[in-house]
Write a protein that holds these residues in place. Structure first.
Motif, PDB file in Angstrom:
ATOM      1  N   ILE A   1     -28.794  21.768  31.631  1.00  0.00           N
ATOM      2  CA  ILE A   1     -28.648  22.291  31.405  1.00  0.00           C
ATOM      3  C   ILE A   1     -27.587  23.552  32.180  1.00  0.00           C
ATOM      4  O   ILE A   1     -27.351  24.655  31.858  1.00  0.00           O
ATOM      5  CB  ILE A   1     -30.399  23.892  32.149  1.00  0.00           C
ATOM      6  CG1 ILE A   1     -31.619  23.194  30.828  1.00  0.00           C
ATOM      7  CG2 ILE A   1     -30.242  25.141  32.410  1.00  0.00           C
ATOM      8  CD1 ILE A   1     -33.202  23.376  31.546  1.00  0.00           C
ATOM      9  N   SER A   2     -27.353  22.767  33.261  1.00  0.00           N
ATOM     10  CA  SER A   2     -26.199  24.206  34.287  1.00  0.00           C
ATOM     11  C   SER A   2     -24.707  24.128  33.913  1.00  0.00           C
ATOM     12  O   SER A   2     -24.542  24.350  33.475  1.00  0.00           O
ATOM     13  CB  SER A   2     -25.942  23.110  35.592  1.00  0.00           C
ATOM     14  OG  SER A   2     -27.252  22.341  36.475  1.00  0.00           O
ATOM     15  N   ALA A   3     -24.892  22.509  33.172  1.00  0.00           N
ATOM     16  CA  ALA A   3     -23.394  22.871  31.691  1.00  0.00           C
ATOM     17  C   ALA A   3     -23.558  23.765  30.808  1.00  0.00           C
ATOM     18  O   ALA A   3     -22.879  24.634  30.183  1.00  0.00           O
ATOM     19  CB  ALA A   3     -22.990  21.298  30.726  1.00  0.00           C
ATOM     20  N   ALA A   4     -24.709  23.830  30.055  1.00  0.00           N
ATOM     21  CA  ALA A   4     -24.980  24.685  29.319  1.00  0.00           C
ATOM     22  C   ALA A   4     -24.806  26.306  29.510  1.00  0.00           C
ATOM     23  O   ALA A   4     -24.099  26.874  29.012  1.00  0.00           O
ATOM     24  CB  ALA A   4     -26.632  24.829  28.687  1.00  0.00           C
ATOM     25  N   THR A   5     -25.672  26.378  30.854  1.00  0.00           N
ATOM     26  CA  THR A   5     -25.142  27.728  31.155  1.00  0.00           C
ATOM     27  C   THR A   5     -23.746  28.243  31.742  1.00  0.00           C
ATOM     28  O   THR A   5     -23.108  29.253  31.383  1.00  0.00           O
ATOM     29  CB  THR A   5     -26.096  27.845  32.859  1.00  0.00           C
ATOM     30  OG1 THR A   5     -26.904  27.374  32.439  1.00  0.00           O
ATOM     31  CG2 THR A   5     -25.692  29.071  33.308  1.00  0.00           C
ATOM     32  N   HIS A   6     -22.877  27.498  32.119  1.00  0.00           N
ATOM     33  CA  HIS A   6     -21.926  27.487  32.850  1.00  0.00           C
ATOM     34  C   HIS A   6     -20.949  27.622  31.508  1.00  0.00           C
ATOM     35  O   HIS A   6     -20.130  29.099  31.604  1.00  0.00           O
ATOM     36  CB  HIS A   6     -20.993  26.046  33.273  1.00  0.00           C
ATOM     37  CG  HIS A   6     -19.378  26.062  33.935  1.00  0.00           C
ATOM     38  ND1 HIS A   6     -19.080  26.850  35.034  1.00  0.00           N
ATOM     39  CD2 HIS A   6     -18.200  25.987  32.888  1.00  0.00           C
ATOM     40  CE1 HIS A   6     -18.012  26.482  35.377  1.00  0.00           C
ATOM     41  NE2 HIS A   6     -17.544  26.155  33.906  1.00  0.00           N
ATOM     42  N   PHE A   7     -20.820  26.729  30.297  1.00  0.00           N
ATOM     43  CA  PHE A   7     -20.451  26.760  29.402  1.00  0.00           C
ATOM     44  C   PHE A   7     -20.296  29.107  28.655  1.00  0.00           C
ATOM     45  O   PHE A   7     -19.809  29.265  27.786  1.00  0.00           O
ATOM     46  CB  PHE A   7     -20.660  26.076  28.233  1.00  0.00           C
ATOM     47  CG  PHE A   7     -19.985  26.352  26.862  1.00  0.00           C
ATOM     48  CD1 PHE A   7     -19.101  25.774  26.256  1.00  0.00           C
ATOM     49  CD2 PHE A   7     -20.376  27.606  25.108  1.00  0.00           C
ATOM     50  CE1 PHE A   7     -17.993  26.059  25.555  1.00  0.00           C
ATOM     51  CE2 PHE A   7     -19.636  27.687  24.616  1.00  0.00           C
ATOM     52  CZ  PHE A   7     -18.519  26.564  24.755  1.00  0.00           C
TER      53      PHE A   7
ATOM     54  N   VAL B   1     -24.563  26.711  21.255  1.00  0.00           N
ATOM     55  CA  VAL B   1     -25.013  26.372  22.066  1.00  0.00           C
ATOM     56  C   VAL B   1     -26.113  24.435  21.659  1.00  0.00           C
ATOM     57  O   VAL B   1     -27.067  26.181  22.468  1.00  0.00           O
ATOM     58  CB  VAL B   1     -24.804  26.199  23.566  1.00  0.00           C
ATOM     59  CG1 VAL B   1     -24.350  25.582  24.141  1.00  0.00           C
ATOM     60  CG2 VAL B   1     -23.605  27.338  23.104  1.00  0.00           C
ATOM     61  N   CYS B   2     -25.926  23.823  21.881  1.00  0.00           N
ATOM     62  CA  CYS B   2     -27.036  22.839  21.956  1.00  0.00           C
ATOM     63  C   CYS B   2     -27.624  21.579  23.388  1.00  0.00           C
ATOM     64  O   CYS B   2     -25.981  21.300  23.193  1.00  0.00           O
ATOM     65  CB  CYS B   2     -27.695  22.271  20.885  1.00  0.00           C
ATOM     66  SG  CYS B   2     -28.090  23.422  19.242  1.00  0.00           S
ATOM     67  N   ALA B   3     -28.212  21.530  23.946  1.00  0.00           N
ATOM     68  CA  ALA B   3     -28.766  20.470  24.996  1.00  0.00           C
ATOM     69  C   ALA B   3     -29.787  19.349  24.582  1.00  0.00           C
ATOM     70  O   ALA B   3     -29.898  18.736  24.328  1.00  0.00           O
ATOM     71  CB  ALA B   3     -29.278  21.202  26.067  1.00  0.00           C
TER      72      ALA B   3
END
Length: 325
Positions: free
Chosen positions: A187-193, A211-213
């Motif tokens: 979630i942190s990586a997706a938020t940053h992206f 964007v998917c996680a």
């Protein structure tokens, strides 16, 4: 040469302090790096894959990295024909364990998901008007493209995941391990992206990122459900985890918070997951984005009054320019 504990071996390959080659081999195999390499090789034919993609943690502000980010530019038309270039972006964390991940509390898909999401546009929502009503309707980009109606988006999931850990001869469950190892970094990586892909206000053409996680695990995946006779355990290769978080104070519908989906997929199911489930969803996104490229670029859409149905929009949307006031 292979690493060795022979005393006359070159220093760069000599194992010291009683370390054996078998112990080193076991440590490497348990580390998760072989799994990361396996998934990299699985995806590199169809994606541009970057290993150890760096991001800034949304809570601590510290620099971290996620195992893999896979990008696939979806087929698009020339810039003079479309202001949108659709791309699938997948945040991937790989975990390896001999002990199971256990999922609890089956849950229907929330009516609205903030992950998967679409970012890279100059707008966060599409405002729709009609010719027979002075009102306007606000939809997320996913809603405007009917992504919320696609089977991939409507998969039921789970609200709790725990990882088994040994405690003496017994096993115990730890939700913290699963949260820190899977949910938090994804979630942190997706938020940053999402934040980093925000275009300048002067942009005319846009990269629209779906964007998917996804967590790929080499571990048993067990679903635990209660029934009249007790707890039933069932093995599954794909479990969707729903994470609920609060919105910032003052946001519209802030009391509802936001829901994010993280797909946990076993490594032996990964190829099928990407080919049969995620990529068809991405293709559906591509078709809708290119058909409605002007609407996504401006954030304004128009629908003939007799065609307006807030539950299905993408096939009826038109650019607002030239329609209404």
């Amino acid at each position: 040469m292979k690493p060795t504990d022979e005393p006359d071996a070159p220093a760069w390959g000599q194992l010291r302090d009683g370390l054996t080659l078998d112990a080193l081999q076991e440590a490497v195999e348990k580390s998760g790096y072989p799994l990361q390499s396996t998934i990299f090789q699985l995806l590199e034919q169809d994606f541009r894959v970057q290993q150890e993609w760096g991001f800034r943690d949304r809570l601590s502000g510290e620099m971290r990295s996620i195992d893999l980010v896979a990008r696939r530019e979806l087929e698009h038309t020339p810039p003079q024909e479309s202001r949108i270039r659709p791309t699938l972006t997948v945040m991937i964390e790989c975990k390896q364990s001999n002990l199971p991940y256990v999922f609890f509390s089956t849950s229907p898909a929330p009516w609205k998901l903030d992950l998967p999401t679409i970012c890279g546009l100059g707008i966060k929502e599409v405002v729709v008007t009609t010719d027979d009503n002075p009102s306007s309707w606000h939809f997320s980009v996913s809603e405007a493209l009917d992504l919320t109606l696609h089977p991939f988006h409507k998969v039921e999931g789970f609200s709790i995941v725990s990882k088994c850990a040994r405690k003496g001869p017994r096993l115990e469950l730890s939700g913290i391990d699963a949260y820190n190892g899977i949910v938090m970094p994804l979630i942190s990586a997706a938020t940053h992206f999402i934040e980093a892909s925000r275009p300048p206000t002067t942009a005319h053409w846009f990269d629209a990122y779906l964007v998917c996680a996804v967590a790929v695990v080499d571990a048993p995946m067990i679903v635990a459900t209660n029934n009249s006779s007790g707890v039933k355990l069932e093995a599954r290769p794909w479990c969707r985890l729903f994470r609920h978080e609060p919105k910032d104070l003052g946001e519209f519908l802030g009391e509802a918070g936001r829901h994010l989906a993280v797909d946990v997929v076993h490594k032996d199911f990964a190829a099928q997951y990407f080919t049969d489930h995620l990529l068809p969803f991405a293709e559906y996104f591509r078709e809708g984005a290119l058909r409605n490229h002007e609407v996504l670029a401006t954030g304004e859409g128009f629908i003939e009054g007799h065609e307006f149905n807030p539950e299905s929009l993408r096939d009826f949307l038109k650019p607002k320019a030239g329609h209404g006031s």
